[in-house]
Scaffold this motif. Structure first.
Motif, short mmCIF file in Angstrom:
data_model
loop_
_atom_site.label_atom_id
_atom_site.label_comp_id
_atom_site.label_asym_id
_atom_site.label_seq_id
_atom_site.Cartn_x
_atom_site.Cartn_y
_atom_site.Cartn_z
N ALA A 20 0.83 -1.21 0.00
CA ALA A 20 0.00 0.00 0.00
C ALA A 20 0.87 1.26 0.00
O ALA A 20 0.58 2.22 -0.71
N MET A 21 1.96 1.21 0.80
CA MET A 21 2.81 2.39 0.87
C MET A 21 3.51 2.64 -0.47
O MET A 21 3.61 3.78 -0.92
N GLY A 24 0.95 4.04 -2.90
CA GLY A 24 0.60 5.42 -2.55
C GLY A 24 1.73 6.38 -2.89
O GLY A 24 1.49 7.44 -3.47
N LEU A 25 2.96 6.00 -2.55
CA LEU A 25 4.10 6.88 -2.82
C LEU A 25 4.32 7.03 -4.32
O LEU A 25 4.67 8.12 -4.79
N VAL A 27 1.98 6.90 -6.66
CA VAL A 27 0.95 7.81 -7.15
C VAL A 27 1.33 9.26 -6.82
O VAL A 27 1.22 10.16 -7.66
N LEU A 28 1.82 9.47 -5.58
CA LEU A 28 2.20 10.82 -5.17
C LEU A 28 3.38 11.33 -6.00
O LEU A 28 3.41 12.50 -6.40
N ILE A 30 4.22 10.56 -9.05
CA ILE A 30 3.78 10.97 -10.39
C ILE A 30 2.98 12.26 -10.30
O ILE A 30 3.15 13.20 -11.07
N GLY A 31 2.08 12.32 -9.28
CA GLY A 31 1.21 13.47 -9.13
C GLY A 31 1.97 14.76 -8.91
O GLY A 31 1.55 15.82 -9.36
N PHE A 32 3.10 14.68 -8.19
CA PHE A 32 3.88 15.89 -7.94
C PHE A 32 4.97 16.11 -8.99
O PHE A 32 5.85 16.94 -8.81
N ALA A 44 3.12 15.25 -14.40
CA ALA A 44 2.02 15.50 -13.48
C ALA A 44 0.71 15.83 -14.17
O ALA A 44 -0.36 15.48 -13.70
N LEU A 48 -4.84 9.61 -16.68
CA LEU A 48 -4.63 8.22 -16.30
C LEU A 48 -4.98 7.25 -17.43
O LEU A 48 -5.16 6.06 -17.20
N LEU B 60 -9.05 11.21 -15.55
CA LEU B 60 -8.43 11.97 -14.46
C LEU B 60 -6.98 12.31 -14.80
O LEU B 60 -6.34 11.62 -15.59
N TRP B 62 -3.00 13.03 -13.22
CA TRP B 62 -2.19 12.59 -12.09
C TRP B 62 -2.13 13.65 -10.99
O TRP B 62 -2.01 13.32 -9.82
N ILE B 68 -4.24 12.62 -5.90
CA ILE B 68 -3.28 12.92 -4.81
C ILE B 68 -3.84 12.42 -3.48
O ILE B 68 -3.12 11.80 -2.68
N GLY B 71 -3.50 8.76 -3.18
CA GLY B 71 -2.10 8.43 -2.91
C GLY B 71 -1.73 8.65 -1.46
O GLY B 71 -1.10 7.79 -0.83
N LEU B 74 -3.45 5.95 0.75
CA LEU B 74 -2.79 4.65 0.58
C LEU B 74 -1.46 4.63 1.32
O LEU B 74 -1.15 3.67 2.04
#
Lengths: 198, 188
Positions: A20-21, A24-25, A27-28, A30-32, A44, A48, B60, B62, B68, B71, B74
């Motif tokens: 999970a970590m 999550g990391l 996703v974060l 890529i998002g940032f 960013a 998707l 969506l 990223w 976010i 993310g 999670l």
């Protein structure tokens, strides 16, 4: 006193936690926009779409069903492992020579007798006993509910000397291990315990 | 014996049960979507898409707030699960030293921290002037909070502390827990 799946629980939680970590990391990251330098498609502002397009591949529904089955099996097994087990010993074979017949004794029967013996002691209101091991090397797990004002050291000494002695005598072998857990019996509140003297 | 018969640390049954249920829920959702797609197209090569959620997810970005947030959630849940798995957790029992006997090779005695609280509360309850007691314990100490209608509670506090310490001293703990007593004035 009962056995629980402590090691399996911790391993499972560590594995799930890591997965999970990591997800999550990722996703974060890529998002940032931290991954744009590695692959321009992962910037960013991108959508998707590439992830969703994986679901459009042929046979993806079948793969989803198989993955669901595997997840369901893992989930059910993990869930069923949470029920605490007593794990009594298998019936003891007590005979000296099996050609003349077998003598088997159920561990539950002896455990109940030991529990009744313990409950006869002063200050003990309830006792639960689990017998594990073999007839030659028996192990006793004892849970005693003592009165809140009972002499705890006296209960321990009584268990070690008298109850364990009787159990060992009945089994014909010294006890290889005895674990004693002393809890306090739930009594009613002080008001209800008051006795009126006339 | 190297392995102890009595478990000292929590077995993490609650978090494990919750995780298992989440896994099962995931399995049900995934299986439902898969079977629905298989039935809808009628062939084994069916893709999973076509559902509105899949298409909405594809649109969506990223850096959108929703992605976010997912993310962050999670990563945090994963961190919590990892900590629960790795940290030993609070000790739930206290060792009591005891002499064995000739019938026993290995004798192990322990008392749960809840029993410690109950014993402390019972000892404090026996002191004159105490109208109510609460006690909470961990493996190292017990905090007793009592209420009393008396204005000057200090003498009673000292008496309660002595009573609880006496009671603990009568039990041969491997390490006698520390006692802290607090007074709370009850309205009367």
């Amino acid at each position: 006193m009962r056995r629980t799946a402590a090691a399996a629980n911790r391993t499972g939680l560590i594995i799930l936690g890591l997965i999970a970590m990591a997800l999550g990391l990722a996703v974060l990251a890529i998002g940032f926009g931290l991954t744009a330098s590695i692959d321009p498609a992962l910037e960013a502002g991108a959508d998707l779409g590439p992830v969703a397009s994986v679901l459009a591949l042929p046979y993806s529904a079948l793969i989803a069903v198989i993955a669901a089955l595997i997840l369901a099996v893992i989930g059910l097994r993990w869930l069923s492992a949470q029920v605490p087990r007593k794990d009594f010993a298998k019936p003891f074979r007590m005979q000296a020579d099996s050609r003349t017949g077998l003598t088997t004794v159920n561990a539950e029967v002896i455990a109940e007798a030991v529990a009744a013996d313990l409950e006869s002691a002063d200050g003990v209101s309830d006792a639960q006993v689990i017998l594990r091991g073999t007839a030659r090397r028996p192990e006793l797990l004892i849970h005693v509910a003592a009165d809140e004002r009972a002499d705890i050291d006296a209960i321990i000494a009584d268990t070690a000397q008298r109850a364990a002695g009787n159990a060992s005598l009945a089994l014909g072998a010294p006890l290889s291990a005895v674990a004693l857990e002393i809890a306090i019996a739930r009594t009613r509140s002080r008001r209800q315990r008051t006795v009126n003297i006339q | 014996m190297s392995t102890r018969l009595l478990r000292k640390r929590p077995a993490r049954i609650g978090p494990a049960t919750l995780s298992a249920i989440v896994l099962l829920a995931l399995a049900v959702g995934l299986g439902w979507a898969g079977i629905a797609a298989l039935v809808a197209t009628g062939s084994a090569a069916a893709p999973l898409t076509g559902t509105s959620t899949a298409e909405a997810a594809g649109g969506l970005h990223w850096n959108s707030a929703l992605v976010i947030a997912v993310g962050v959630v999670l990563a945090l849940l994963g961190l919590v699960a990892l900590i629960l798995g790795l940290s030993p957790g609070a000790r739930r029992i206290l060792g009591v030293s005891a002499d064995g006997s000739d019938h026993i090779d290995d004798f192990e005695v322990a008392m749960p921290t809840s029993a410690l609280s109950q014993i402390a509360a019972a000892a404090a309850d026996g002191v004159d002037g105490v109208s109510g007691v609460k006690a909470s314990s961990n493996a190292k100490s017990t905090i007793v909070t009592f209420s009393t209608p008396i204005r000057d509670s200090e003498p009673i506090r000292a008496e309660v502390e002595a009573a609880v310490k006496d009671r603990f001293a009568a039990i041969s703990f491997d390490r006698t827990p520390a006692v802290k007593v607090q007074a709370r004035r009850s309205q009367s």
